[in-house]
Each structure stands twice: as C-alpha cells, then as structure tokens.
Design a protein around this motif. Structure first.
Motif, PDB file in Angstrom:
ATOM      1  N   ILE A   1      45.101  33.770  48.944  1.00 55.79           N
ATOM      2  CA  ILE A   1      45.986  34.063  50.073  1.00 55.79           C
ATOM      3  C   ILE A   1      45.212  34.006  51.385  1.00 55.79           C
ATOM      4  CG2 ILE A   1      47.291  35.923  51.188  1.00 55.79           C
ATOM      5  CD1 ILE A   1      48.274  36.733  48.405  1.00 55.79           C
ATOM      6  N   LEU A   2      44.010  34.588  51.391  1.00 54.64           N
ATOM      7  CA  LEU A   2      43.173  34.529  52.597  1.00 54.64           C
ATOM      8  C   LEU A   2      42.858  33.084  52.965  1.00 54.64           C
ATOM      9  CD1 LEU A   2      41.554  36.054  54.749  1.00 54.64           C
ATOM     10  CD2 LEU A   2      39.631  36.111  53.149  1.00 54.64           C
ATOM     11  N   LEU A   3      42.591  32.267  51.968  1.00 52.45           N
ATOM     12  CA  LEU A   3      42.312  30.848  52.203  1.00 52.45           C
ATOM     13  C   LEU A   3      43.507  30.165  52.854  1.00 52.45           C
ATOM     14  CD1 LEU A   3      40.467  28.366  51.832  1.00 52.45           C
ATOM     15  CD2 LEU A   3      41.512  28.065  49.566  1.00 52.45           C
ATOM     16  N   TYR A   4      44.708  30.427  52.330  1.00 53.11           N
ATOM     17  CA  TYR A   4      45.914  29.833  52.908  1.00 53.11           C
ATOM     18  C   TYR A   4      46.057  30.205  54.384  1.00 53.11           C
ATOM     19  CZ  TYR A   4      47.654  28.764  48.175  1.00 53.11           C
ATOM     20  OH  TYR A   4      47.814  28.263  46.906  1.00 53.11           O
ATOM     21  N   LEU A   5      45.777  31.466  54.709  1.00 50.81           N
ATOM     22  CA  LEU A   5      45.929  31.929  56.087  1.00 50.81           C
ATOM     23  C   LEU A   5      44.865  31.335  57.004  1.00 50.81           C
ATOM     24  CD1 LEU A   5      46.673  35.737  55.481  1.00 50.81           C
ATOM     25  CD2 LEU A   5      48.297  33.868  55.755  1.00 50.81           C
ATOM     26  N   VAL A   6      43.647  31.255  56.498  1.00 51.77           N
ATOM     27  CA  VAL A   6      42.527  30.793  57.320  1.00 51.77           C
ATOM     28  C   VAL A   6      42.637  29.298  57.623  1.00 51.77           C
ATOM     29  CG1 VAL A   6      40.028  30.362  57.298  1.00 51.77           C
ATOM     30  CG2 VAL A   6      40.919  32.599  56.635  1.00 51.77           C
ATOM     31  N   ILE A   7      43.125  28.520  56.677  1.00 49.99           N
ATOM     32  CA  ILE A   7      43.166  27.061  56.846  1.00 49.99           C
ATOM     33  C   ILE A   7      43.931  26.675  58.103  1.00 49.99           C
ATOM     34  CG2 ILE A   7      44.197  24.946  55.908  1.00 49.99           C
ATOM     35  CD1 ILE A   7      43.360  25.947  53.115  1.00 49.99           C
TER      36      ILE A   7
ATOM     37  N   SER B   1      54.605  33.179  46.648  1.00 46.92           N
ATOM     38  CA  SER B   1      54.465  32.746  45.254  1.00 46.92           C
ATOM     39  C   SER B   1      53.296  33.440  44.570  1.00 46.92           C
ATOM     40  CB  SER B   1      54.281  31.224  45.201  1.00 46.92           C
ATOM     41  OG  SER B   1      54.039  30.790  43.882  1.00 46.92           O
ATOM     42  N   GLU B   2      52.160  33.552  45.272  1.00 42.40           N
ATOM     43  CA  GLU B   2      50.992  34.203  44.681  1.00 42.40           C
ATOM     44  C   GLU B   2      51.225  35.695  44.475  1.00 42.40           C
ATOM     45  OE1 GLU B   2      48.131  32.988  43.395  1.00 42.40           O
ATOM     46  OE2 GLU B   2      49.192  31.103  43.664  1.00 42.40           O
TER      47      GLU B   2
ATOM     48  N   LYS C   1      41.855  38.967  38.567  1.00 46.34           N
ATOM     49  CA  LYS C   1      43.039  38.235  39.019  1.00 46.34           C
ATOM     50  C   LYS C   1      43.443  38.664  40.415  1.00 46.34           C
ATOM     51  CE  LYS C   1      45.094  37.222  34.502  1.00 46.34           C
ATOM     52  NZ  LYS C   1      46.279  37.419  33.613  1.00 46.34           N
ATOM     53  N   LEU C   2      43.311  39.973  40.681  1.00 45.68           N
ATOM     54  CA  LEU C   2      43.664  40.488  42.008  1.00 45.68           C
ATOM     55  C   LEU C   2      42.751  39.918  43.085  1.00 45.68           C
ATOM     56  CD1 LEU C   2      45.351  42.401  43.739  1.00 45.68           C
ATOM     57  CD2 LEU C   2      43.717  44.224  43.195  1.00 45.68           C
ATOM     58  N   PHE C   3      41.444  39.871  42.809  1.00 46.70           N
ATOM     59  CA  PHE C   3      40.496  39.307  43.769  1.00 46.70           C
ATOM     60  C   PHE C   3      40.758  37.811  43.982  1.00 46.70           C
ATOM     61  CE2 PHE C   3      37.601  42.971  42.746  1.00 46.70           C
ATOM     62  CZ  PHE C   3      37.574  43.473  44.035  1.00 46.70           C
ATOM     63  N   LYS C   4      41.079  37.123  42.887  1.00 48.88           N
ATOM     64  CA  LYS C   4      41.351  35.693  42.978  1.00 48.88           C
ATOM     65  C   LYS C   4      42.595  35.427  43.821  1.00 48.88           C
ATOM     66  CE  LYS C   4      42.092  31.572  40.147  1.00 48.88           C
ATOM     67  NZ  LYS C   4      42.226  31.038  38.754  1.00 48.88           N
TER      68      LYS C   4
ATOM     69  N   LEU D   1      53.031  41.202  41.512  1.00 46.05           N
ATOM     70  CA  LEU D   1      53.694  42.368  42.080  1.00 46.05           C
ATOM     71  C   LEU D   1      55.202  42.282  41.889  1.00 46.05           C
ATOM     72  CD1 LEU D   1      51.743  42.424  45.470  1.00 46.05           C
ATOM     73  CD2 LEU D   1      51.291  43.876  43.490  1.00 46.05           C
ATOM     74  N   SER D   2      55.872  43.424  42.040  1.00 43.67           N
ATOM     75  CA  SER D   2      57.329  43.423  41.975  1.00 43.67           C
ATOM     76  C   SER D   2      57.887  42.683  43.189  1.00 43.67           C
ATOM     77  CB  SER D   2      57.860  44.855  41.958  1.00 43.67           C
ATOM     78  OG  SER D   2      57.595  45.489  43.196  1.00 43.67           O
ATOM     79  N   LEU D   3      59.126  42.303  43.095  1.00 43.28           N
ATOM     80  CA  LEU D   3      59.729  41.523  44.168  1.00 43.28           C
ATOM     81  C   LEU D   3      59.811  42.306  45.469  1.00 43.28           C
ATOM     82  CD1 LEU D   3      60.963  38.856  44.962  1.00 43.28           C
ATOM     83  CD2 LEU D   3      63.173  39.662  44.130  1.00 43.28           C
ATOM     84  N   LYS D   4      60.181  43.589  45.389  1.00 43.07           N
ATOM     85  CA  LYS D   4      60.314  44.372  46.626  1.00 43.07           C
ATOM     86  C   LYS D   4      58.962  44.551  47.319  1.00 43.07           C
ATOM     87  CE  LYS D   4      60.156  48.960  44.408  1.00 43.07           C
ATOM     88  NZ  LYS D   4      60.057  48.497  43.019  1.00 43.07           N
ATOM     89  N   VAL D   5      57.895  44.745  46.534  1.00 40.93           N
ATOM     90  CA  VAL D   5      56.558  44.886  47.116  1.00 40.93           C
ATOM     91  C   VAL D   5      56.105  43.550  47.706  1.00 40.93           C
ATOM     92  CG1 VAL D   5      54.128  45.368  46.608  1.00 40.93           C
ATOM     93  CG2 VAL D   5      55.921  46.777  45.588  1.00 40.93           C
ATOM     94  N   THR D   6      56.406  42.471  47.015  1.00 42.66           N
ATOM     95  CA  THR D   6      56.059  41.139  47.515  1.00 42.66           C
ATOM     96  C   THR D   6      56.706  40.873  48.867  1.00 42.66           C
ATOM     97  OG1 THR D   6      55.768  40.217  45.297  1.00 42.66           O
ATOM     98  CG2 THR D   6      56.276  38.663  47.064  1.00 42.66           C
ATOM     99  N   ILE D   7      57.976  41.218  48.998  1.00 40.39           N
ATOM    100  CA  ILE D   7      58.694  40.994  50.253  1.00 40.39           C
ATOM    101  C   ILE D   7      58.048  41.769  51.393  1.00 40.39           C
ATOM    102  CG2 ILE D   7      60.865  41.449  51.466  1.00 40.39           C
ATOM    103  CD1 ILE D   7      62.329  40.745  48.869  1.00 40.39           C
TER     104      ILE D   7
END
Length: 292
Positions: free
Chosen positions: A11-17, A169-170, A3-6, A175-181
C-alpha cells in the motif's frame, strides 16, 4: 504478521509511486529551467522564473505522474498474477446509475463549500484555511483547459485507481469491509497532507468507498470525484460572489436532500447485495442489542 507487513508495504508503494513521479517531473523541470537561465542563478529573477514555471506546470506534472503510475501499477498486478482491471473493478455501469450519480457529485461540492464557509466564518483554523486557499490556488492554475484535464479528469481517475482500487483491494484481503472503507478513506485524507482538505477528503472518501462497494465498479467513485472537482473548477472560474452570498444556503439544503436521497436509494438497490457488508452491520446491531 508477515502478511500484514507485506500488505502495508505494498500500500505504501502504491501511494509513493504517484507522489514520486510528481516530484520527479518537478525536479526535472527545475533542472532544465536552471540550466536555461544559469546566468541568473542566485538572483531574485531566477527564483521568480523557477517558481512561476513550476506552478504553471502543476497540471502537467499530475498528468505525467498519473500516466507513468498506471503503467507501473499494471506491471505490479501482472507480476502478482492479477488483472489490473479486475483488481480495480473496471466493471460496466448502467446508464441509470451514471445519471443519478451526476447530481450527487455536484451536490457534494455545495455541501462541502457551505460547511467550509461556515467554519471559516467562525474564525476556526485560520492558518489551515490560509494554507488550503494557497494550495488550491496552485492547483487551480491559469490554464483552464489543462486544469480541467488534470484536476477534473486525470486526478479523479488516478486517485480512485489508487485508493478505491488498489489500496481497497489489499485492505479487504485482511480486514472487514467496514474497517477497509474507513482506513482507505483515512489514507485518502492523509495523502492530501493539509488539515482542511484532509478532513473533507476523509469524509468524501467514505462516500466514495460506499458507492464503490454498492455499485461494484470503480467508475462510480470516479464519476463522483470528477464531478466534485469539475464543480469546484467551474464555480471558481465563473461564479460571482453574489451567488455565494445569496444562494449558497438554499443550494446546501437542496444538495443535502439530493445526496441523502440518492445514497439511500443506492443502499437499498445495491448491485448484487454486498453480503459481507450486510453481515458486518448485522453483527454491530446484534452486539448493541443482545437477546435478553
């Protein structure tokens, strides 16, 4: 682990596009210009024409890349049986919240420019500042209308869709909210690929992440982001050197008061209290101050 790799791959795909279609437009423009001026190939005039036209088209490349990217992001969400609008939280905002975000967006610009001037004045990171000024010169082009449209409106929308919408969102799924931020802000800073801009966009990304969480709408960070960019464009275009010499410090003080006051208000008056965020904060406090 899978799941982590996916998640990382998505996320990498979103950035690269978005980045890919900026390059795609620029290469396409270069090919058209190269064909048109083939007789000058190998000369200084050829290189000058190509460079000048590419710089002039930076705002258009940003708009083009944003338009195509949004379509692809929509299709990716649809493929995953998710609503693009829901994933990014395109929720309505009250006029009160819109109104109080306006002075904050402008204030953040003055805080940023003051801190940059102080650091620059101390002679720190001279090479990085030179690169930063050069890159800003490319982005803030000669066509004011296109610059406002691209940098002041389109870029804030597409970057917020990417970082506070799709990436956030991903990350929040695992992850926890603080880490996500923190992580989405770090990615936001790294994405700009320049030290000076990367540092302040990381800090700005934290603030954008907080208002996104507290107001539960992507329109909140879009408004802040757009106002920061528009303030930069307007000040570069119209402000005199005397303003920065005489009024920047007082503008900084006022801006700090406005920003701290509004962020305190938003934290205390969150839209539908963010339980997971509050739980994270409580956990931190309890870890730091265990019962005796």
């Amino acid at each position: 682990m899978n799941k982590l790799f996916k998640t990382s791959g998505l996320i990498l795909l979103y950035l690269v596009i978005y980045y890919f279609f900026q390059i795609f437009y620029t290469l396409g423009l270069g090919f058209v210009l190269g064909t048109k001026h083939a007789e000058l190939f190998g000369t200084d005039a050829f290189e000058e024409i190509i460079n000048q036209k590419v710089m002039e088209h930076i705002p258009i490349s940003l708009i083009f890349a944003a338009f195509v990217s949004v379509i692809i992001y929509y299709l990716i969400c649809k493929k995953r049986n998710e609503s693009f609008l829901n994933v990014c939280k395109f929720n309505k905002m009250s006029l009160k919240h819109v109104a109080i975000l306006i002075p904050v967006g402008i204030s953040i610009y003055f805080i940023n420019i003051f801190v940059l001037n102080v650091v620059h004045g101390l002679g720190l990171f001279a090479d990085s500042f030179a690169q930063h000024e050069e890159s800003m010169g490319f982005i803030l082009g000669d066509n004011l209308f296109l610059t406002i449209l691209a940098v002041g409106i389109v870029v804030p929308i597409i970057e917020e869709i990417i970082f506070r919408g799709l990436v956030f969102s991903e990350l929040k799924k695992h992850l926890s909210l603080k880490v996500t931020i923190v992580i989405q802000a770090a990615l936001f800073g790294l994405y700009h690929m320049q030290l000076i801009q990367g540092v302040y966009t990381f800090l700005f990304g934290i603030l954008l992440g907080l208002v996104y969480v507290w107001l539960k709408s992507i329109w909140a960070p879009i408004i802040l982001h757009a106002l920061l960019n528009l303030s930069s464009i307007i000040m570069v275009e119209y402000a005199s050197p005397d303003f920065f010499n005489n009024y920047l410090f007082i503008s900084f003080i006022i801006s700090v008061v406005v920003t701290v006051s509004v962020f305190t208000y938003l934290y205390k008056n969150k839209v539908e209290a963010v339980d997971s965020f509050e739980e994270d904060i409580v956990d931190i406090v309890e870890e730091d101050h265990p019962d005796s």
